[in-house]
Design a protein around this motif. Structure first.
Motif, PDB file in Angstrom:
ATOM      1  N   ASN A  76      -9.784   5.137   2.806  1.00 53.19           N
ATOM      2  CA  ASN A  76     -10.335   4.212   1.821  1.00 53.19           C
ATOM      3  C   ASN A  76     -11.543   4.814   1.104  1.00 53.19           C
ATOM      4  N   ASP A  93     -12.180   5.224  -2.827  1.00 52.67           N
ATOM      5  CA  ASP A  93     -13.384   4.720  -3.499  1.00 52.67           C
ATOM      6  C   ASP A  93     -13.946   5.748  -4.469  1.00 52.67           C
ATOM      7  N   TYR A 140     -11.829   5.637  -7.475  1.00 51.57           N
ATOM      8  CA  TYR A 140     -12.149   4.473  -8.311  1.00 51.57           C
ATOM      9  C   TYR A 140     -13.356   4.772  -9.205  1.00 51.57           C
ATOM     10  N   GLY A 185     -16.727   0.415  -6.760  1.00 51.48           N
ATOM     11  CA  GLY A 185     -16.302   1.574  -5.971  1.00 51.48           C
ATOM     12  C   GLY A 185     -17.434   2.134  -5.134  1.00 51.48           C
ATOM     13  N   LEU A 223     -17.947  -0.098  -2.092  1.00 50.74           N
ATOM     14  CA  LEU A 223     -16.900   0.105  -1.096  1.00 50.74           C
ATOM     15  C   LEU A 223     -17.035   1.455  -0.397  1.00 50.74           C
ATOM     16  N   LEU A 224     -17.500   2.472  -1.132  1.00 51.14           N
ATOM     17  CA  LEU A 224     -17.698   3.785  -0.516  1.00 51.14           C
ATOM     18  C   LEU A 224     -18.740   3.697   0.592  1.00 51.14           C
ATOM     19  N   ASP A 242     -17.314   1.538   3.530  1.00 49.02           N
ATOM     20  CA  ASP A 242     -16.335   2.225   4.377  1.00 49.02           C
ATOM     21  C   ASP A 242     -16.971   3.314   5.229  1.00 49.02           C
TER      22      ASP A 242
END
Length: 201
Positions: A122, A126, A129, A161, A164-165, A168
């Motif tokens: 993921n 990211d 993205y 993005g 989320l980076l 994660d």
């Protein structure tokens, strides 16, 4: 799974005594290992779901009617977080259905390693993205008719993005720190290799 295969190749060792890392019996260790993973997954779902709801609420209020760059930025935030909310819901549903007390050691190790691999995968998405967001902004510079739309969407994708980076990678580090130590204890890691600790009842 590769970690489990390595333990098999290194050899098996049966042990009825308590692992020196903790005073709990090996079977209790296995339950704690699985419960920790499920609890972390539940926390992931709740955190992502809360973030998504907050973004959707702010985006719906801030978008406004005028088709400006800010409008498209907040609109994309709403779209993006509809997907995040769905993912969070599926994750919470999965954690509710999980029964960590019945997992075998092989299942627990496989699911732990799979979760780490998923988070790293993921994180790679990211980055992609964010690159896509930068591409949209660049397109906006060369398209005066849709400059606000491309730029607003692009900035939103980069922000989402980026979140989320971090999300994660932080959770990968937490998952690894918590779970790998328990996994090593269950698999009986020694200086000479790895031997599997099998609970004897």
């Amino acid at each position: 799974m590769a970690f489990l295969a390595g333990s098999v190749m290194a050899g098996w060792s049966a042990s009825a005594q308590t692992n020196p890392v903790t005073s709990a019996t090996p079977s209790t260790q296995l339950q704690a290992f699985s419960r920790g993973r499920v609890a972390h997954q539940r926390t992931l779902g709740l955190t992502l779901g809360s973030y998504a709801l907050a973004n959707m609420a702010v985006g719906a209020l801030a978008a406004g009617r005028e088709r400006t760059e800010a409008h498209y930025f907040h609109r994309m935030n709403v779209y993006w977080n509809l997907v995040n909310l769905g993912i969070a819901g599926l994750g919470l549903l999965g954690s509710r259905k999980a029964d960590p007390d019945t997992e075998t050691l092989a299942e627990a190790v496989r699911r732990h390693e799979s979760m780490k691999q998923t988070l790293l995968f993921n994180a790679g998405l990211d980055v992609a993205y964010m690159a896509g967001g930068a591409y949209l902004i660049e397109r906006g510079r060369h398209n005066s008719d849709k400059r606000d739309q491309f730029t607003g969407f692009g900035k939103s994708v980069i922000v989402q993005g980026g979140f989320l980076l971090v999300f994660d990678l932080v959770n990968y580090a937490l998952f690894k720190k918590r779970g790998d130590r328990q996994q090593d204890a269950l698999l009986g890691r020694t200086s000479d290799g790895i031997g599997l600790v099998i609970p004897l009842r």
